[in-house]
Design a protein around this motif. Structure first.
Motif, short mmCIF file in Angstrom:
data_model
loop_
_atom_site.label_atom_id
_atom_site.label_comp_id
_atom_site.label_asym_id
_atom_site.label_seq_id
_atom_site.Cartn_x
_atom_site.Cartn_y
_atom_site.Cartn_z
N ALA A 128 0.81 -1.15 0.03
CA ALA A 128 -0.19 -0.01 -0.10
C ALA A 128 0.86 1.38 -0.10
O ALA A 128 0.34 2.37 -0.32
CB ALA A 128 -1.09 0.06 1.09
N GLY A 129 2.12 1.00 0.38
CA GLY A 129 2.93 2.36 0.17
C GLY A 129 3.86 2.37 -0.94
O GLY A 129 4.77 3.35 -1.05
N ASP A 130 3.84 1.63 -1.75
CA ASP A 130 4.42 1.35 -3.07
C ASP A 130 3.92 2.06 -4.32
O ASP A 130 2.71 1.49 -4.85
CB ASP A 130 4.78 -0.26 -3.44
N GLU A 131 4.68 2.83 -4.75
CA GLU A 131 3.97 3.63 -6.12
C GLU A 131 3.93 2.61 -7.23
O GLU A 131 2.93 2.90 -8.05
CB GLU A 131 4.74 4.93 -6.39
N ARG A 132 4.53 1.77 -7.37
CA ARG A 132 4.32 0.75 -8.21
C ARG A 132 2.92 0.00 -8.41
O ARG A 132 2.43 -0.34 -9.24
CB ARG A 132 5.49 -0.56 -8.32
N VAL A 133 2.48 -0.39 -7.03
CA VAL A 133 1.31 -0.95 -6.82
C VAL A 133 0.10 0.03 -7.00
O VAL A 133 -0.81 -0.33 -7.81
CB VAL A 133 1.40 -1.71 -5.62
N THR A 139 -6.99 3.51 -7.59
CA THR A 139 -7.89 5.02 -7.30
C THR A 139 -7.22 5.59 -6.09
O THR A 139 -7.20 6.94 -6.04
CB THR A 139 -9.08 4.93 -7.25
N TRP A 140 -6.41 4.95 -5.10
CA TRP A 140 -5.63 5.44 -4.11
C TRP A 140 -4.28 5.82 -4.15
O TRP A 140 -3.62 5.23 -5.05
CB TRP A 140 -6.04 4.43 -2.62
N GLU A 141 -3.82 6.71 -3.67
CA GLU A 141 -2.58 7.14 -3.39
C GLU A 141 -1.69 5.97 -2.53
O GLU A 141 -2.30 5.85 -1.58
CB GLU A 141 -2.18 8.64 -3.05
N PRO A 142 -0.51 5.93 -2.40
CA PRO A 142 0.37 5.26 -1.50
C PRO A 142 0.19 5.68 -0.32
O PRO A 142 0.50 7.10 0.02
CB PRO A 142 1.93 5.32 -2.21
N CYS A 143 0.18 4.87 0.70
CA CYS A 143 0.38 5.43 2.22
C CYS A 143 1.78 5.81 2.37
O CYS A 143 2.60 4.76 2.20
CB CYS A 143 -0.15 4.26 3.16
N THR A 144 1.97 6.89 3.07
CA THR A 144 3.14 7.35 3.27
C THR A 144 3.85 7.17 4.82
O THR A 144 4.80 7.39 5.05
CB THR A 144 3.50 8.87 3.01
N ASN A 145 2.83 6.64 5.57
CA ASN A 145 3.35 6.33 6.94
C ASN A 145 2.26 5.34 7.57
O ASN A 145 1.17 5.09 6.97
CB ASN A 145 3.37 7.71 7.92
N LYS A 146 2.74 4.92 8.77
CA LYS A 146 1.88 3.69 9.38
C LYS A 146 0.64 4.30 9.85
O LYS A 146 -0.54 3.69 9.78
CB LYS A 146 2.70 3.15 10.72
N ASP A 147 0.50 5.52 10.50
CA ASP A 147 -0.85 6.04 10.83
C ASP A 147 -1.97 6.16 9.56
O ASP A 147 -2.78 5.95 9.83
CB ASP A 147 -0.53 7.39 11.62
N GLY A 167 -0.93 -8.87 -0.21
CA GLY A 167 -1.93 -8.14 -1.15
C GLY A 167 -3.11 -8.04 -0.70
O GLY A 167 -3.56 -9.03 0.56
N THR A 168 -4.23 -7.73 -1.46
CA THR A 168 -5.51 -7.80 -1.01
C THR A 168 -6.46 -8.03 -2.58
O THR A 168 -5.92 -7.67 -3.49
CB THR A 168 -6.10 -6.35 -0.50
N ILE A 169 -7.60 -8.58 -2.05
CA ILE A 169 -8.52 -8.77 -3.13
C ILE A 169 -9.90 -8.58 -2.79
O ILE A 169 -10.21 -8.84 -1.75
CB ILE A 169 -8.43 -10.31 -3.70
N LEU A 170 -10.72 -7.97 -3.61
CA LEU A 170 -11.90 -7.42 -3.09
C LEU A 170 -13.13 -7.52 -4.23
O LEU A 170 -12.66 -7.60 -5.41
CB LEU A 170 -11.95 -5.99 -2.87
N TYR A 175 -7.69 -6.39 -7.21
CA TYR A 175 -6.78 -6.95 -6.63
C TYR A 175 -5.45 -5.93 -6.58
O TYR A 175 -5.06 -5.12 -7.68
CB TYR A 175 -6.41 -8.16 -6.94
N HIS A 176 -4.69 -6.31 -5.52
CA HIS A 176 -3.35 -5.67 -5.23
C HIS A 176 -2.10 -6.42 -4.64
O HIS A 176 -2.76 -7.33 -3.74
CB HIS A 176 -3.75 -4.28 -4.33
N VAL A 177 -1.13 -6.56 -5.42
CA VAL A 177 -0.23 -7.55 -4.69
C VAL A 177 1.19 -6.87 -4.65
O VAL A 177 1.44 -6.05 -5.73
CB VAL A 177 0.06 -8.89 -5.84
N ALA A 178 2.03 -7.04 -3.57
CA ALA A 178 3.29 -6.45 -3.66
C ALA A 178 4.17 -6.81 -4.74
O ALA A 178 3.96 -7.89 -5.14
CB ALA A 178 3.89 -7.08 -2.33
N TRP A 179 4.82 -6.02 -5.28
CA TRP A 179 5.49 -5.83 -6.52
C TRP A 179 6.58 -7.04 -6.41
O TRP A 179 6.94 -7.67 -7.78
CB TRP A 179 6.09 -4.83 -6.98
N GLN A 180 7.03 -7.56 -5.44
CA GLN A 180 8.19 -8.74 -5.27
C GLN A 180 7.48 -9.88 -5.73
O GLN A 180 8.22 -10.82 -5.78
CB GLN A 180 8.58 -8.91 -3.94
#
Length: 182
Positions: free
Chosen positions: A31-36, A41-49, A76-79, A96-101
């Motif tokens: 969720a914090g990765d610009e590639r993902v 529609t959402w922007e990457p999360c930049t911090n834990k809060d 990742g997530t799937i909805l 769906y979203h999966v970590a790029w790794q």
């Protein structure tokens, strides 16, 4: 261990489960990765809060959102989003979203297959169709749906504005009457 065998199948265990607040550190990986987030529609999360707020306000409250887990750990997530009424009650949209790794290893495809089977069983005969709308530039995601047994229905030109860019979208679907892939 590489999760893909020589024939392209996943060799590690992919499971789906509810994402919990306690998964925030794993959530931050994708969720914090610009590639993902590029086609999201959402922007990457930049911090834990920010990630915790996102999980509490949008993930936990979603009626059908699951963590995609590899060996029990969220990657990742799937909805599935279903229309709340009207003439569209026969369909749901998948995302769906999966970590790029983990891209290109069959994990997203396995998760899509599992999710489709689960919602068709869970939501009963009134759900006839699951569809996916994919940015025409997101070739990897198109391949995921094709490998999961979805039918490419066509190109929707200038269909959606994403992050200030008007996008062509490719429509995919799978029907409850289709032979679902293993």
């Amino acid at each position: 261990m590489d999760p893909e065998t020589a024939n392209g199948t996943v060799s590690e265990t992919v499971t789906l489960r509810r994402l919990e607040v306690s998964d925030v550190d794993d959530f931050m990986v994708w969720a914090g990765d610009e590639r993902v987030a590029k086609f999201c529609t959402w922007e990457p999360c930049t911090n834990k809060d920010q990630a915790l707020d996102f999980i509490k306000s949008r993930v936990i409250t979603h009626p059908w959102l699951r963590a995609i887990c590899l060996e029990g750990r969220p990657i990742g997530t799937i909805l599935m989003t279903r229309d709340s009424g009207g003439g569209d009650a026969c369909r749901a949209e998948i995302g769906y979203h999966v970590a790029w790794q983990h891209w290109g290893k069959g994990i997203a495809t396995a998760a899509v297959k599992m999710a489709v089977k689960e919602v068709f069983a869970e939501w009963g005969p009134q759900l006839e169709r699951v569809e996916g709308l994919v940015d025409a530039e997101n070739v990897g995601s198109q391949r995921v749906l094709e490998k999961a047994g979805f039918c490419r229905e066509g190109l929707l030109r200038k269909y959606f504005v994403l992050k200030g860019r008007t996008c062509d979208m490719v429509m995919f679907s799978i029907l409850a009457t289709d032979v679902l892939p293993c």
